[in-house]
Design a protein around this motif. Structure first.
Motif, mmCIF file in Angstrom:
data_model
loop_
_atom_site.group_PDB
_atom_site.id
_atom_site.type_symbol
_atom_site.label_atom_id
_atom_site.label_comp_id
_atom_site.label_asym_id
_atom_site.label_seq_id
_atom_site.Cartn_x
_atom_site.Cartn_y
_atom_site.Cartn_z
ATOM 1 N N VAL A 204 -2.478 31.742 -37.918
ATOM 2 C CA VAL A 204 -1.447 30.840 -37.430
ATOM 3 C C VAL A 204 -0.406 31.215 -36.300
ATOM 4 N N SER A 205 0.225 32.460 -36.707
ATOM 5 C CA SER A 205 0.915 33.146 -36.024
ATOM 6 C C SER A 205 0.568 33.270 -34.427
ATOM 7 N N GLY A 206 -0.700 34.031 -34.352
ATOM 8 C CA GLY A 206 -1.323 34.093 -33.186
ATOM 9 C C GLY A 206 -1.615 32.828 -32.579
ATOM 10 N N ASN A 207 -2.178 31.751 -33.282
ATOM 11 C CA ASN A 207 -2.451 30.248 -32.781
ATOM 12 C C ASN A 207 -1.219 29.738 -32.172
ATOM 13 N N LEU A 208 -0.060 29.747 -32.772
ATOM 14 C CA LEU A 208 1.099 29.204 -32.351
ATOM 15 C C LEU A 208 1.788 29.858 -31.181
ATOM 16 N N MET A 209 1.651 31.031 -30.909
ATOM 17 C CA MET A 209 2.263 31.796 -29.970
ATOM 18 C C MET A 209 1.320 31.707 -28.555
ATOM 19 N N VAL A 210 -0.004 31.569 -28.780
ATOM 20 C CA VAL A 210 -0.815 31.256 -27.650
ATOM 21 C C VAL A 210 -0.808 29.959 -27.090
ATOM 22 N N ASN A 211 -0.458 28.964 -28.025
ATOM 23 C CA ASN A 211 -0.309 27.614 -27.450
ATOM 24 C C ASN A 211 1.315 27.204 -27.004
ATOM 25 N N SER A 212 2.269 28.266 -27.525
ATOM 26 C CA SER A 212 3.573 28.044 -27.032
ATOM 27 C C SER A 212 3.784 28.465 -25.633
ATOM 28 N N PHE A 213 2.938 29.700 -25.259
ATOM 29 C CA PHE A 213 3.075 30.409 -24.029
ATOM 30 C C PHE A 213 1.759 30.391 -23.450
ATOM 31 N N PRO A 214 1.081 29.095 -23.047
ATOM 32 C CA PRO A 214 -0.444 29.289 -22.318
ATOM 33 C C PRO A 214 -0.238 29.842 -21.176
ATOM 34 N N ASN A 215 0.758 30.226 -20.355
ATOM 35 C CA ASN A 215 0.722 30.587 -18.810
ATOM 36 C C ASN A 215 0.518 32.253 -19.130
ATOM 37 N N LEU A 216 1.062 32.562 -20.141
ATOM 38 C CA LEU A 216 1.142 34.129 -20.313
ATOM 39 C C LEU A 216 -0.403 34.548 -20.688
ATOM 40 N N PRO A 217 -0.666 36.019 -19.780
ATOM 41 C CA PRO A 217 -2.046 36.398 -20.024
ATOM 42 C C PRO A 217 -2.235 37.271 -21.429
ATOM 43 N N VAL A 218 -1.806 36.662 -22.258
ATOM 44 C CA VAL A 218 -1.975 37.305 -23.607
ATOM 45 C C VAL A 218 -2.805 36.181 -24.584
ATOM 46 N N SER A 219 -4.123 36.927 -25.151
ATOM 47 C CA SER A 219 -4.778 36.047 -25.882
ATOM 48 C C SER A 219 -4.039 36.089 -27.163
ATOM 49 N N GLN A 220 -4.905 35.141 -28.027
ATOM 50 C CA GLN A 220 -4.605 34.858 -29.315
ATOM 51 C C GLN A 220 -4.496 35.984 -30.414
ATOM 52 N N LYS A 221 -5.700 36.777 -30.025
ATOM 53 C CA LYS A 221 -5.986 38.144 -30.625
ATOM 54 C C LYS A 221 -4.871 39.203 -30.488
ATOM 55 N N ALA A 222 -4.322 39.056 -29.188
ATOM 56 C CA ALA A 222 -3.136 39.999 -28.954
ATOM 57 C C ALA A 222 -2.023 39.753 -29.562
ATOM 58 N N TRP A 223 -1.866 38.466 -29.558
ATOM 59 C CA TRP A 223 -0.549 37.773 -30.437
ATOM 60 C C TRP A 223 -0.768 38.227 -31.696
ATOM 61 N N SER A 224 -1.817 38.318 -32.249
ATOM 62 C CA SER A 224 -2.113 38.674 -33.757
ATOM 63 C C SER A 224 -2.023 39.773 -33.962
ATOM 64 N N VAL A 225 -2.308 40.962 -32.957
ATOM 65 C CA VAL A 225 -1.744 42.221 -33.056
ATOM 66 C C VAL A 225 -0.292 42.539 -33.097
ATOM 67 N N ILE A 226 0.290 41.804 -32.274
ATOM 68 C CA ILE A 226 1.679 42.060 -32.090
ATOM 69 C C ILE A 226 2.401 41.526 -33.450
ATOM 70 N N ALA A 227 2.006 40.343 -33.865
ATOM 71 C CA ALA A 227 2.485 39.850 -35.275
ATOM 72 C C ALA A 227 2.337 40.985 -36.338
ATOM 73 N N THR A 228 1.061 41.512 -36.362
ATOM 74 C CA THR A 228 0.828 42.472 -37.500
ATOM 75 C C THR A 228 1.512 43.671 -37.360
ATOM 76 N N ALA A 229 2.021 44.042 -36.218
ATOM 77 C CA ALA A 229 2.805 45.147 -35.564
ATOM 78 C C ALA A 229 4.300 44.916 -36.311
ATOM 79 N N ALA A 230 4.605 43.827 -36.374
ATOM 80 C CA ALA A 230 5.921 43.437 -37.026
ATOM 81 C C ALA A 230 5.913 43.372 -38.386
ATOM 82 N N LEU A 231 4.707 42.990 -38.941
ATOM 83 C CA LEU A 231 4.304 43.185 -40.422
ATOM 84 C C LEU A 231 4.132 44.461 -41.049
ATOM 85 N N LEU A 232 3.890 45.491 -40.387
ATOM 86 C CA LEU A 232 3.636 46.773 -40.996
ATOM 87 C C LEU A 232 4.616 47.230 -41.937
ATOM 88 N N PRO A 233 5.921 47.124 -41.641
ATOM 89 C CA PRO A 233 7.035 47.481 -42.635
ATOM 90 C C PRO A 233 6.887 46.894 -44.124
#
Length: 530
Positions: free
Chosen positions: A229-258
């Motif tokens: 849902v984090s990746g889905n929300l981010m890709v639909n919030s900024f559709p003009n950015l060249p970032v896919s849902q998978k990439a947003w999911s990777v960014i979210a997981t990086a924030a969750l590693l702690p």
């Protein structure tokens, strides 16, 4: 004189051993009676209850014994042995409303230690915890359930609330038994204890293993859904950015590693209240926007018929949004007034039913057939980004809760189960986690990312989880355990309700699981993104 003292002490020790032996025999007899092999007498039932209390005292009261011995100067005279029978009449930890005889262990420093080990919460605090579980951010998928179920989906939201409230109550009832005096005594502590009691004597640990597997699956799947849902929300919030849902999911997981470094949830829990308040504010904003478009509501689009292929998926979505049975035994055991548990369950589920039904209906009426898996994706771009960012923050702050719970279950099952553990303890001296244990935690975080990338379909994944483990933990197992443990005391309408819930829950679980798998296969075959 010395010979007389030794003789007297020897007689008292012999009497104590014989008493414990007789109670052990009564426990076995009572257990076989519950299995249906013979009829237990009142004396055997009392012995069974007293033995369970003795087991509890042995597990939980050793530290209090040490403190008591220190206060008494370490003297173990005949008076201590004589008081043992009084001790087994009833432990206040196991009595509803903390009633029952006061024992020597509940005095002085022992009582203070008990309060520190097991702090009690009020009924309002318990209700807030249940509300957090069943009013989570997964309600954003309920309008999608109305899309495929129409008015029947709305009815199912109400029906699921009633059934989950009932199964939560009967699950707690399985923790208790009556002793010979008619007092209700708590003899079990957790969902796993109930499952193990139902599988005795042939398979004393099978039920606990099955419940642990179901809990791990549900908790890990919940973590995966937060990443999806984090990746889905981010890709639909900024559709003009060249970032896919998978990439947003990777960014979210990086924030969750702690999260892998968490030792307790004390730091995270400080944000839970703020997180929940933010979620309610988001719900209010969505409902307010929908009400502003009330003139355009499509009442004619709400169907009285269902989509046979998609509706079973909606059932799983609705059931998953009500799952709270996993932690109810622990929650009830920590309440100051356990007798308020039923009332607390009633008003929390009534509130959840009203808010979920209202949210799902007005959202569907606003967008009708254009309703998406995550309802905030239907909002105008001007406010969508703000709302979605709040939801992403809530998802990231909510992730540590199921993650830490899953880690605890895994560690206790495979690394800390005494001599029965499969692997060595992952904690070293001083409670510090070993490097390889930390690596396993990091792998679990990465695993949730991999699954979120491989299965980026929020509604289908939520329906699959609800059908696979949600229905089992909320419908099937509580009804089955209630029939097994309380059969001799159930009235005919209780038996009817339990059997009906088990049959209907089984049908919904199987159909929802099959159609969710078919939906995932179809999504991959035809490249469907929503």
């Amino acid at each position: 004189m010395a010979h007389l003292i030794r003789h007297k002490i020897g007689n008292k020790l012999t009497n104590a051993v014989n008493s414990v032996s007789n109670k052990s025999q009564a426990k076995v007899s009572g257990m076989f009676a519950r299995m249906g092999f013979q009829s237990a007498t009142d004396e055997e039932g009392l012995g069974l209850t007293e033995c369970d209390e003795l087991d509890y005292d042995y597990r939980r009261g050793m530290q209090m014994d040490i403190l008591q011995g220190e206060d008494d100067g370490g003297d173990l005279d005949g008076g201590d042995l004589d008081g043992g029978d009084e001790l087994m009449v009833g432990d206040s930890h196991y009595q509803r409303d903390a009633t029952g005889p006061t024992t020597s262990r509940n005095t002085g420093s022992g009582n203070q230690l008990a309060s520190e080990i097991k702090p009690k919460i009020t009924s309002w605090e318990a209700g807030w915890n249940v509300t957090n579980a069943i009013q989570g951010m997964f309600v954003i998928g309920l309008p999608y359930a109305i899309l495929h179920g129409g008015y029947l989906g709305l009815f199912l939201i109400i029906f699921a609330a009633v059934v989950c409230c009932y199964t939560g109550k009967i699950l707690i009832a399985c923790l208790y038994e009556e002793n010979g005096d008619g007092s209700v005594v708590r003899v079990r502590d957790s969902y796993v204890d109930i499952a193990n009691a139902c599988c005795q004597p042939r398979f004393p640990s099978l039920g606990g293993h099955l419940v642990n597997v179901a809990q791990i699956i549900e908790l890990v799947m919940t973590c995966i859904l937060y990443v999806v849902v984090s990746g889905n929300l981010m890709v639909n919030s900024f559709p003009n950015l060249p970032v896919s849902q998978k990439a947003w999911s990777v960014i979210a997981t990086a924030a969750l590693l702690p999260c892998a470094f968490l030792k307790s949830l004390k730091a995270v829990s400080r944000f839970s209240l703020l997180c929940t308040i933010a979620h309610f504010i988001i719900n209010i904003l969505v409902i307010a926007y929908c009400l502003s478009r009330a003139r355009d509501w499509a009442w004619d689009k709400v169907k009285f018929y269902i989509d046979v292929k998609k509706f079973p998926i909606s059932i799983g979505i609705i059931v998953f949004s009500y799952t709270s049975q996993i932690f109810l035994p622990s929650l009830e055991g920590n309440m100051q007034r356990p007798s308020d548990f039923h009332c607390m369950m009633d008003w929390t589920h009534i509130g959840a039913c009203v808010l979920k039904g209202l949210f799902a209906l007005v959202a569907y009426l606003t967008w009708a057939e254009a309703t998406k898996e995550v309802i905030t994706d239907n909002l105008p771009s001007t406010i969508r980004a703000v709302v979605n960012l709040f939801l992403v923050a809530k998802a990231l702050l909510s992730y540590p809760l199921p993650f830490f719970a899953a880690v605890e279950v895994l560690e206790k099952s495979f690394f800390q189960d005494g001599g029965r553990a499969i692997f060595p303890d992952c904690y070293g001296p001083g409670g510090r986690i070993k490097p390889w244990g930390l690596s396993l935690r990091c792998l679990l975080v990465v695993f949730t990312l991999v699954m979120a990338i491989c299965v980026p379909h929020f509604a289908l994944l939520m329906g699959l989880t609800g059908s696979l483990t949600g229905a089992g933990l909320c419908f099937l197992l509580p009804a089955l355990f209630h029939l097994k443990l309380m059969w001799r005391k159930l009235l005919w309408h209780h038996v009817f309700f339990d059997v009906a819930i088990f049959i209907v829950g089984g049908i919904c679980s199987i159909s929802g699981f099959i159609h969710s798998i078919e939906g995932l296969i179809e999504a991959y075959t035809y490249g469907v993104n929503e």
